[in-house]
Design a protein around this motif. Structure first.
Motif, mmCIF file in Angstrom:
data_model
loop_
_atom_site.group_PDB
_atom_site.id
_atom_site.type_symbol
_atom_site.label_atom_id
_atom_site.label_comp_id
_atom_site.label_asym_id
_atom_site.label_seq_id
_atom_site.Cartn_x
_atom_site.Cartn_y
_atom_site.Cartn_z
ATOM 1 N N UNK A 95 0.842 -1.208 0.000
ATOM 2 C CA UNK A 95 0.000 0.000 0.000
ATOM 3 C C UNK A 95 0.872 1.251 0.000
ATOM 4 N N UNK A 96 1.892 1.271 0.877
ATOM 5 C CA UNK A 96 2.732 2.459 0.959
ATOM 6 C C UNK A 96 3.519 2.649 -0.326
ATOM 7 N N UNK A 97 3.864 1.535 -0.987
ATOM 8 C CA UNK A 97 4.662 1.651 -2.199
ATOM 9 C C UNK A 97 3.858 2.158 -3.381
ATOM 10 N N UNK A 98 2.622 1.676 -3.534
ATOM 11 C CA UNK A 98 1.898 2.023 -4.749
ATOM 12 C C UNK A 98 0.677 2.889 -4.468
ATOM 13 N N UNK A 99 0.429 3.241 -3.188
ATOM 14 C CA UNK A 99 -0.685 4.096 -2.808
ATOM 15 C C UNK A 99 -2.016 3.568 -3.330
ATOM 16 N N UNK A 100 -2.186 2.264 -3.250
ATOM 17 C CA UNK A 100 -3.393 1.627 -3.767
ATOM 18 C C UNK A 100 -3.602 0.370 -2.948
ATOM 19 N N UNK A 101 -4.781 0.219 -2.361
ATOM 20 C CA UNK A 101 -4.960 -0.952 -1.503
ATOM 21 C C UNK A 101 -5.914 -1.966 -2.111
ATOM 22 N N UNK A 102 -6.040 -1.971 -3.423
ATOM 23 C CA UNK A 102 -6.855 -3.014 -4.051
ATOM 24 C C UNK A 102 -6.070 -4.310 -4.108
ATOM 25 N N UNK A 103 -6.799 -5.417 -3.986
ATOM 26 C CA UNK A 103 -6.126 -6.712 -3.989
ATOM 27 C C UNK A 103 -6.050 -7.283 -5.392
ATOM 28 N N UNK A 104 -6.979 -6.862 -6.273
ATOM 29 C CA UNK A 104 -7.016 -7.508 -7.584
ATOM 30 C C UNK A 104 -5.860 -7.076 -8.471
ATOM 31 N N UNK A 105 -5.768 -7.731 -9.610
ATOM 32 C CA UNK A 105 -4.604 -7.600 -10.476
ATOM 33 C C UNK A 105 -4.518 -6.216 -11.111
ATOM 34 N N UNK A 106 -3.380 -5.560 -11.038
ATOM 35 C CA UNK A 106 -3.227 -4.332 -11.802
ATOM 36 C C UNK A 106 -3.150 -4.667 -13.289
ATOM 37 N N UNK A 107 -3.742 -3.814 -14.130
ATOM 38 C CA UNK A 107 -3.808 -4.167 -15.551
ATOM 39 C C UNK A 107 -2.774 -3.441 -16.396
ATOM 40 N N UNK A 108 -2.063 -2.481 -15.797
ATOM 41 C CA UNK A 108 -1.143 -1.699 -16.630
ATOM 42 C C UNK A 108 -0.075 -2.617 -17.218
ATOM 43 N N UNK A 109 0.384 -2.279 -18.439
ATOM 44 C CA UNK A 109 1.364 -3.157 -19.091
ATOM 45 C C UNK A 109 2.665 -3.221 -18.314
ATOM 46 N N UNK A 110 3.374 -4.281 -18.592
ATOM 47 C CA UNK A 110 4.577 -4.582 -17.835
ATOM 48 C C UNK A 110 5.764 -3.824 -18.435
ATOM 49 N N UNK A 111 5.995 -2.611 -17.933
ATOM 50 C CA UNK A 111 7.107 -1.841 -18.497
ATOM 51 C C UNK A 111 8.172 -1.554 -17.450
ATOM 52 N N UNK A 112 7.781 -1.676 -16.184
ATOM 53 C CA UNK A 112 8.723 -1.318 -15.130
ATOM 54 C C UNK A 112 9.917 -2.269 -15.128
ATOM 55 N N UNK A 113 11.063 -1.732 -14.900
ATOM 56 C CA UNK A 113 12.265 -2.576 -14.853
ATOM 57 C C UNK A 113 12.343 -3.237 -13.478
ATOM 58 N N UNK A 114 12.424 -4.556 -13.509
ATOM 59 C CA UNK A 114 12.452 -5.249 -12.217
ATOM 60 C C UNK A 114 13.808 -5.912 -12.010
ATOM 61 N N UNK A 115 14.542 -5.360 -11.098
ATOM 62 C CA UNK A 115 15.840 -5.993 -10.805
ATOM 63 C C UNK A 115 15.957 -6.175 -9.318
ATOM 64 N N UNK B 153 7.442 -2.614 -5.889
ATOM 65 C CA UNK B 153 5.996 -2.456 -5.693
ATOM 66 C C UNK B 153 5.183 -3.555 -6.338
ATOM 67 N N UNK B 154 5.515 -3.835 -7.607
ATOM 68 C CA UNK B 154 4.705 -4.819 -8.325
ATOM 69 C C UNK B 154 4.787 -6.166 -7.649
ATOM 70 N N UNK B 155 5.993 -6.501 -7.199
ATOM 71 C CA UNK B 155 6.176 -7.805 -6.560
ATOM 72 C C UNK B 155 5.418 -7.862 -5.240
ATOM 73 N N UNK B 156 5.441 -6.747 -4.489
ATOM 74 C CA UNK B 156 4.705 -6.727 -3.221
ATOM 75 C C UNK B 156 3.210 -6.887 -3.465
ATOM 76 N N UNK B 157 2.709 -6.199 -4.499
ATOM 77 C CA UNK B 157 1.264 -6.299 -4.764
ATOM 78 C C UNK B 157 0.895 -7.720 -5.170
ATOM 79 N N UNK B 158 1.707 -8.314 -6.041
ATOM 80 C CA UNK B 158 1.438 -9.705 -6.406
ATOM 81 C C UNK B 158 1.573 -10.595 -5.182
ATOM 82 N N UNK B 159 2.519 -10.234 -4.280
ATOM 83 C CA UNK B 159 2.723 -11.021 -3.061
ATOM 84 C C UNK B 159 1.495 -10.992 -2.168
ATOM 85 N N UNK B 160 0.850 -9.811 -2.052
ATOM 86 C CA UNK B 160 -0.349 -9.723 -1.215
ATOM 87 C C UNK B 160 -1.406 -10.694 -1.721
#
Lengths: 115, 512
Positions: A95-115, B153-160
C-alpha cells in the motif's frame, strides 16, 4: 449449545467471506481473521461439545473430552496469527509503495524494470 | 537405517538456522552450505528411492509412538520419487540463484530456500493429514518470503494476492480437516483408510463434504481451473529462480490428490465415487485448454510461462482424474517432466529479462548471449509443448494411451491434441518474436547487461540435460512410476506397515 456454536461458526464464516470479497486489503485481512476464528471454533467442535470434562487422564475421572482437537486448534491458532501478521506487513508495504490498496490484479502493461 | 526418512526434513531444518545465525554476513559460506546440503539431499533421496524401489514401505515414528496415536513419516515409491525430484530441482535453483546473483538482491534467500525445501520434503513424506497441513504452511511461509524477495511495488502487490489466496486455502484445509476428524476421529491416513470404509452408507454426508473440501484445497495448490487465479501474476512477478522452485509447489497439490484419493477415498468407496470423473476431469481438461490458450494469448513472456504451467498441470490432473493404474503411472512420469520443463522455462525467462527492457513479446534488440538463450528456449519449448523427441511427447503419448479404454476417451483425446496444437503455435510465436525477429533490429545502444554467467547457463542447461535424460531413460523411469502406481492401487501394504509397526502405546504391547 450446539445451536449457539453452529450459528456462531456460520455467522463468522459468512461475515468473513463477505469481507474477503470486498477486494481491498483491510477488509480482506479482517475477513481472513474472522474465517480463522470460525475455523478454530469448528476444530474445537469436531471433538464433540462437552461441558466440564477433563482432557487429561486422571484417576477417578470417568468423563473425558477429546484432547486432540484442542492440540489441533492450538497449532492452527499459532499459524493463523503468524500469517495474519505477515500479510499485514506485506499489504502495508504494497500500500505504501503504490498508494493503492486493491487486492485484484493491476492491468497496466509490464514496463517497469524489475531488478 | 530407518532414520534416513526424517533426514530430508531435518537437514534443511538445521542448515537454515546455521545460515541465519552463523553465516549471516558471509554470502560465500551461505552459498557453500546451500549447495552442499542440496547435494547431500540428492544423495539421501537417491538412497530412499533405492530403498523403496523393491516395494518396501518404510515408516518413521516420531518419539516411537505407534500410529495412529503418534505422528509418522512414511516413505513409499511415490513419496521417495517426489523427494528426489525436489532435491534435484533445489540444487539447480540454488546454482542459478548463485550464478545470476539473485541471492544478493535481498536478505536470507538461502535460509528461506532451505525452509521451503524442508516444507516440501515434509509434505511428501508425512503420513498424517494434519501434518500435511503443517508442512503446507511451512512451505508457504517460506514461499511468501521468497516471493517478495528483493522487493519492488509490483512484486509486493502480487505477493499480497498470493499470500491472501493461500491463507484462504489454508482456512479451507482446516475446515476439511475438522470435518474429517468430526466424522472419523482420526487424521492418520492409514487409519482413515480403514475408518472411511466403516462409515455406514446413509451417514456419509460429512465425509462427502470433507472429501470435496479437500479436493478444493489441493486444486487451489495445483492451480486447477477455476482456482488458478493466483498463479499467473504471482509466478510472473516472483524472482526467476523462485518461480522455478515454485514449479514443484503445484505438484505438491497433485501429489496430495493422488495420495488422499488412492488411500483414504479410493475410487471404489461408495461415498465419494465419481468425484474424479464428474468434477476433476472436466476441471482438468478446462485447465489444459485454458492454459494453452493463455500461452497463445499472453503478451509477456513471464505470463506465457505461467500459463504453460497451468496447462501442464491440467495435463497432469487429466491423467490423475482418469484414475486407472496406467493413467496414474503416466501422470507421475509427466509430473517429473513438467516440473523440470517449467523450472527450465522460468530460468530462461529470467535470463531474457536480464538483457531486455521488458518482457513484452515484441521484437527488440537481441539480448546478450542471444544464441545460447535462444537454443535453450527452443529445446525447453519443444519439451513443454510436447513435440517429439523430448519427454513431453512421450508423457503425452502415455496419457493418451492410458485414456484409450476410458468411456470419455473422445473428450480427453480431442482436448489434449487441440490444446497441444494451440500451445505449439503460442510457443513458436513467442520464440520467433523474441529471438528471430530480434536479429533484424539494430541495437541503438549497447545491449543492456552482461550475458548470463556460466553458472546460470549451466543450471538451466542442466535442467534441460535432465529432461533429455528423462526421455532417454523413459523405459526404466516408467517402470518405476508403474510400480509406484501399483503400490498406490494396493494400499494394504502401506496401511499394514503404518498401523502394525509396534511402538509405545501400540495395542500389542498393552496385551502382553
Amino acid at each position: 449449545m450446539e445451536f449457539l456454536v453452529a450459528s456462531a461458526i456460520g455467522a463468522m464464516t459468512a461475515g468473513g467471506l463477505y469481507l474477503v470479497l470486498r477486494l481491498r486489503t483491510f477488509p480482506v485481512i479482517l475477513g481472513i481473521a474472522m474465517l480463522t476464528y470460525a475455523v478454530n471454533v469448528f476444530l474445537f467442535a469436531s471433538g464433540r461439545l462437552t461441558v466440564g470434562s477433563a482432557p487429561v487422564l486422571r484417576e477417578g475421572v470417568t468423563n473425558y473430552a477429546d484432547p486432540l482437537p484442542q492440540a489441533l486448534a492450538l497449532t492452527a491458532i499459532v499459524i493463523s496469527f503468524g500469517m495474519t501478521a505477515v500479510v499485514v506487513m506485506i499489504a502495508l508495504g504494497a500500500y505504501l509503495g503504490s498508494n493503492d490498496d486493491h487486492v485484484n490484479d493491476p492491468v497496466e502493461p509490464d514496463t517497469e524494470d524489475r531488478t | 537405517m530407518t532414520h534416513w526418512i526424517i533426514l530430508p526434513v531435518m537437514l534443511p531444518a538445521m542448515v537454515a538456522p546455521f545460515i541465519i545465525l552463523a553465516a549471516r554476513y558471509h554470502m560465500s559460506i551461505q552459498r557453500v552450505a546451500t549447495v552442499a546440503s542440496m547435494i547431500a539431499l540428492i544423495a539421501l533421496a537417491a538412497g530412499l528411492v533405492w530403498q523403496a524401489s523393491d516395494g518396501t514401505v518404510t515408516i518413521y515414528r516420531l518419539g516411537d509412538w505407534a500410529a495412529p496415536f503418534g505422528i509418522v513419516l512414511v516413505a513409499d515409491k511415490l513419496s521417495t520419487m517426489m523427494v528426489l525430484l525436489t532435491a534435484i530441482l533445489g540444487l539447480f535453483v540454488a546454482l542459478y540463484a548463485i550464478g545470476s546473483k539473485w541471492d544478493e538482491r535481498g536478505r536470507h534467500f538461502h535460509a528461506l530456500l532451505q525452509f521451503q525445501i524442508m516444507g516440501i520434503m515434509g509434505a511428501f513424506l508425512t503420513g498424517d493429514l494434519f501434518n500435511l497441513f503443517v508442512f503446507f504452511e511451512i512451505l508457504l511461509i517460506a514461499s511468501y518470503g521468497l516471493m517478495i524477495h528483493s522487493g519492488g511495488n509490483k512484486r509486493l502487490r502480487a505477493g499480497v494476492q498470493y499470500v491472501l489466496f493461500n491463507l484462504l486455502g489454508s482456512t479451507l484445509f482446516l475446515f476439511a480437516l475438522a470435518a474429517i476428524y468430526a466424522e472419523t476421529g482420526t487424521l492418520n491416513m492409514a487409519d482413515l483408510a480403514e475408518r472411511a470404509q466403516m462409515v455406514s452408507a446413509d451417514e456419509t454426508v460429512g465425509l462427502r463434504i470433507a472429501a470435496v473440501l479437500l479436493i478444493l484445497v489441493f486444486a487451489v495448490k495445483a492451480a486447477l481451473v477455476p482456482l488458478h487465479f493466483w498463479l499467473p501474476s504471482s509466478y510472473a512477478e516472483a524472482p526467476g529462480p523462485v518461480a522455478a522452485l515454485f514449479a514443484i509447489m503445484t505438484k505438491v497439490g497433485a501429489y496430495a490428490i493422488i495420495r488422499v484419493y488412492t488411500i483414504i477415498f479410493p475410487p471404489d468407496l461408495e461415498a465419494t465415487a465419481g468425484l474424479h470423473t464428474q468434477w476433476l476431469l472436466p476441471a482438468a481438461l478446462i485447465s489444459l485448454a485454458l492454459g494453452m490458450v493463455g500461452v497463445l494469448a499472453a503478451k509477456t513472456l513471464d505470463r506465457l510461462v505461467a500459463f504453460a504451467v497451468i496447462g501442464s498441470m491440467g495435463m497432469v490432473m487429466t491423467a490423475i482424474a482418469l484414475f486407472s493404474q496406467e493413467a496414474i503411472a503416466a501422470a507421475l512420469y509427466y509430473i517429473i517432466h513438467s516440473t523440470l520443463a517449467a523450472a527450465a522455462l522460468f530460468l530462461i525467462t529470467d535470463m531474457v529479462r536480464q538483457g531486455r527492457a521488458d518482457l513484452r513479446l515484441t521484437a527488440q534488440a537481441p539480448v546478450p548471449g542471444h544464441l545460447l538463450i535462444a537454443g535453450l528456449f527452443m529445446t525447453t519449448a519443444i519439451a513443454m509443448a510436447g513435440l517429439p523427441p523430448l519427454s513431453g511427447f512421450v508423457g503425452k503419448l502415455m496419457i493418451l494411451d492410458a485414456s484409450y479404454t476410458s468411456p470419455l476417451m473422445p473428450w480427453v483425446w480431442s482436448v489434449i491434441l487441440i490444446s497441444s496444437l494451440i500451445g505449439i503455435v503460442g510457443f513458436a510465436r513467442a520464440g520467433s518474436t523474441l529471438f528471430w525477429k530480434a536479429r533484424s533490429i539494430e541495437a541503438e545502444t549497447a545491449p543492456k547487461g552482461a550475458p548470463p554467467s556460466a553458472l546460470a547457463a549451466i543450471a538451466a542447461g542442466g535442467l534441460i540435460a535432465l529432461l533429455i535424460a528423462h526421455t532417454v531413460f523413459a523405459g526404466p523411469i516408467y517402470r518405476y512410476t508403474e510400480g509406484a502406481a501399483a503400490q498406490l492401487f494396493a494400499p494394504e501394504a502401506y496401511i499394514d506397515t503404518v498401523l502394525n509397526t509396534p511402538g509405545k502405546l501400540s495395542p500389542m504391547t498393552e496385551e502382553n
